[in-house]
Design a protein around this motif. Structure first.
Motif, mmCIF file in Angstrom:
data_model
loop_
_atom_site.group_PDB
_atom_site.id
_atom_site.type_symbol
_atom_site.label_atom_id
_atom_site.label_comp_id
_atom_site.label_asym_id
_atom_site.label_seq_id
_atom_site.Cartn_x
_atom_site.Cartn_y
_atom_site.Cartn_z
ATOM 1 N N THR A 177 0.823 -1.214 0.000
ATOM 2 C CA THR A 177 0.000 0.000 0.000
ATOM 3 C C THR A 177 0.857 1.263 0.000
ATOM 4 O O THR A 177 0.364 2.330 -0.326
ATOM 5 C CB THR A 177 -0.944 0.040 1.222
ATOM 6 N N PHE A 178 2.132 1.132 0.353
ATOM 7 C CA PHE A 178 3.054 2.261 0.314
ATOM 8 C C PHE A 178 3.669 2.333 -1.082
ATOM 9 O O PHE A 178 4.312 1.373 -1.530
ATOM 10 C CB PHE A 178 4.164 2.102 1.349
ATOM 11 N N THR A 179 3.496 3.451 -1.756
ATOM 12 C CA THR A 179 3.980 3.588 -3.128
ATOM 13 C C THR A 179 5.499 3.466 -3.227
ATOM 14 O O THR A 179 6.021 3.040 -4.256
ATOM 15 C CB THR A 179 3.538 4.932 -3.737
ATOM 16 N N ASP A 205 7.960 -0.633 -3.448
ATOM 17 C CA ASP A 205 8.504 -1.344 -4.616
ATOM 18 C C ASP A 205 9.769 -0.697 -5.169
ATOM 19 O O ASP A 205 10.474 -1.313 -5.963
ATOM 20 C CB ASP A 205 7.450 -1.447 -5.721
ATOM 21 N N GLN A 206 10.062 0.528 -4.755
ATOM 22 C CA GLN A 206 11.258 1.220 -5.229
ATOM 23 C C GLN A 206 12.478 0.941 -4.355
ATOM 24 O O GLN A 206 13.592 1.310 -4.720
ATOM 25 C CB GLN A 206 11.004 2.736 -5.281
ATOM 26 N N LEU A 207 12.276 0.298 -3.217
ATOM 27 C CA LEU A 207 13.402 0.002 -2.326
ATOM 28 C C LEU A 207 14.296 -1.081 -2.919
ATOM 29 O O LEU A 207 13.813 -1.998 -3.583
ATOM 30 C CB LEU A 207 12.892 -0.485 -0.965
ATOM 31 N N ASP A 208 15.595 -0.975 -2.636
ATOM 32 C CA ASP A 208 16.493 -2.074 -3.000
ATOM 33 C C ASP A 208 16.185 -3.255 -2.085
ATOM 34 O O ASP A 208 15.452 -3.130 -1.099
ATOM 35 C CB ASP A 208 17.961 -1.638 -2.900
ATOM 36 N N ASP A 209 16.734 -4.410 -2.394
ATOM 37 C CA ASP A 209 16.419 -5.634 -1.663
ATOM 38 C C ASP A 209 16.755 -5.545 -0.174
ATOM 39 O O ASP A 209 16.012 -6.041 0.669
ATOM 40 C CB ASP A 209 17.142 -6.830 -2.276
ATOM 41 N N VAL A 210 17.881 -4.933 0.150
ATOM 42 C CA VAL A 210 18.313 -4.866 1.550
ATOM 43 C C VAL A 210 17.368 -3.985 2.363
ATOM 44 O O VAL A 210 16.915 -4.362 3.444
ATOM 45 C CB VAL A 210 19.768 -4.363 1.655
ATOM 46 N N ARG A 211 17.051 -2.815 1.839
ATOM 47 C CA ARG A 211 16.163 -1.913 2.580
ATOM 48 C C ARG A 211 14.739 -2.463 2.649
ATOM 49 O O ARG A 211 14.058 -2.288 3.654
ATOM 50 C CB ARG A 211 16.226 -0.525 1.972
ATOM 51 N N ALA A 212 14.310 -3.150 1.609
ATOM 52 C CA ALA A 212 12.999 -3.812 1.655
ATOM 53 C C ALA A 212 12.991 -4.866 2.749
ATOM 54 O O ALA A 212 12.000 -5.017 3.479
ATOM 55 C CB ALA A 212 12.668 -4.423 0.304
ATOM 56 N N LYS A 213 14.096 -5.586 2.892
ATOM 57 C CA LYS A 213 14.224 -6.603 3.941
ATOM 58 C C LYS A 213 14.080 -5.973 5.329
ATOM 59 O O LYS A 213 13.429 -6.529 6.216
ATOM 60 C CB LYS A 213 15.592 -7.275 3.793
ATOM 61 N N VAL A 214 14.661 -4.786 5.515
ATOM 62 C CA VAL A 214 14.552 -4.066 6.784
ATOM 63 C C VAL A 214 13.094 -3.718 7.070
ATOM 64 O O VAL A 214 12.589 -3.954 8.162
ATOM 65 C CB VAL A 214 15.407 -2.779 6.768
ATOM 66 N N VAL A 215 12.429 -3.160 6.076
ATOM 67 C CA VAL A 215 11.037 -2.740 6.255
ATOM 68 C C VAL A 215 10.138 -3.943 6.526
ATOM 69 O O VAL A 215 9.257 -3.881 7.398
ATOM 70 C CB VAL A 215 10.570 -1.926 5.022
ATOM 71 N N LEU A 223 11.477 7.588 3.857
ATOM 72 C CA LEU A 223 11.524 6.566 2.812
ATOM 73 C C LEU A 223 10.847 7.053 1.536
ATOM 74 O O LEU A 223 11.306 6.747 0.435
ATOM 75 C CB LEU A 223 10.885 5.268 3.308
ATOM 76 N N GLU A 224 9.790 7.824 1.674
ATOM 77 C CA GLU A 224 9.124 8.401 0.492
ATOM 78 C C GLU A 224 10.068 9.305 -0.280
ATOM 79 O O GLU A 224 9.941 9.450 -1.491
ATOM 80 C CB GLU A 224 7.889 9.194 0.918
ATOM 81 N N ARG A 225 11.035 9.920 0.418
ATOM 82 C CA ARG A 225 12.005 10.839 -0.211
ATOM 83 C C ARG A 225 13.318 10.150 -0.567
ATOM 84 O O ARG A 225 14.273 10.823 -0.981
ATOM 85 C CB ARG A 225 12.324 11.991 0.750
ATOM 86 N N ASP A 226 13.398 8.831 -0.371
ATOM 87 C CA ASP A 226 14.658 8.088 -0.566
ATOM 88 C C ASP A 226 15.767 8.618 0.334
ATOM 89 O O ASP A 226 16.945 8.586 -0.012
ATOM 90 C CB ASP A 226 15.128 8.133 -2.032
ATOM 91 N N ASP A 227 15.401 9.109 1.514
ATOM 92 C CA ASP A 227 16.346 9.666 2.486
ATOM 93 C C ASP A 227 16.615 8.600 3.546
ATOM 94 O O ASP A 227 16.009 8.585 4.610
ATOM 95 C CB ASP A 227 15.748 10.936 3.106
ATOM 96 N N TYR A 228 17.537 7.714 3.224
ATOM 97 C CA TYR A 228 17.776 6.549 4.063
ATOM 98 C C TYR A 228 18.513 6.879 5.349
ATOM 99 O O TYR A 228 18.312 6.209 6.358
ATOM 100 C CB TYR A 228 18.497 5.467 3.268
#
Length: 80
Positions: free
Chosen positions: A3-5, A8-18, A40-45
């Motif tokens: 549901t968060f737009t 799907d734009q996260l890399d595999d590692v950051r998606a794993k964290v979320v 995360l919406e701003r790609d500000d990791y």
């Protein structure tokens, strides 16, 4: 998480964290991380990682939270 737009734009590692955080916290608990989600919406990791550190969750989870924070900040997987 679909549901968060931004998910799907996260890399595999950051998606794993979320995914880990969402599983651990549940939907309602995860949504309380408003500033992290906004980062995360701003790609500000770095800011997302900072928001993880400044939470009760981080204190409660201990070493796993530290590992997940590093993974969010660097995009590199840490197994231990």
């Amino acid at each position: 998480l679909k549901t968060f737009t931004w998910f799907d734009q996260l890399d595999d590692v950051r998606a794993k964290v979320v995914v880990d955080m969402r599983f651990n916290l549940g939907a309602a608990g995860f949504r309380k991380f408003r500033k992290m989600i906004a980062a995360l919406e701003r790609d500000d990791y770095d800011t997302a990682a900072d928001e993880m550190v400044h939470s009760v969750w981080h204190q409660q989870v201990g070493e796993r939270a530290k590992r997940l924070e590093r993974m969010m900040r660097t995009g590199e997987d840490y197994k231990t």
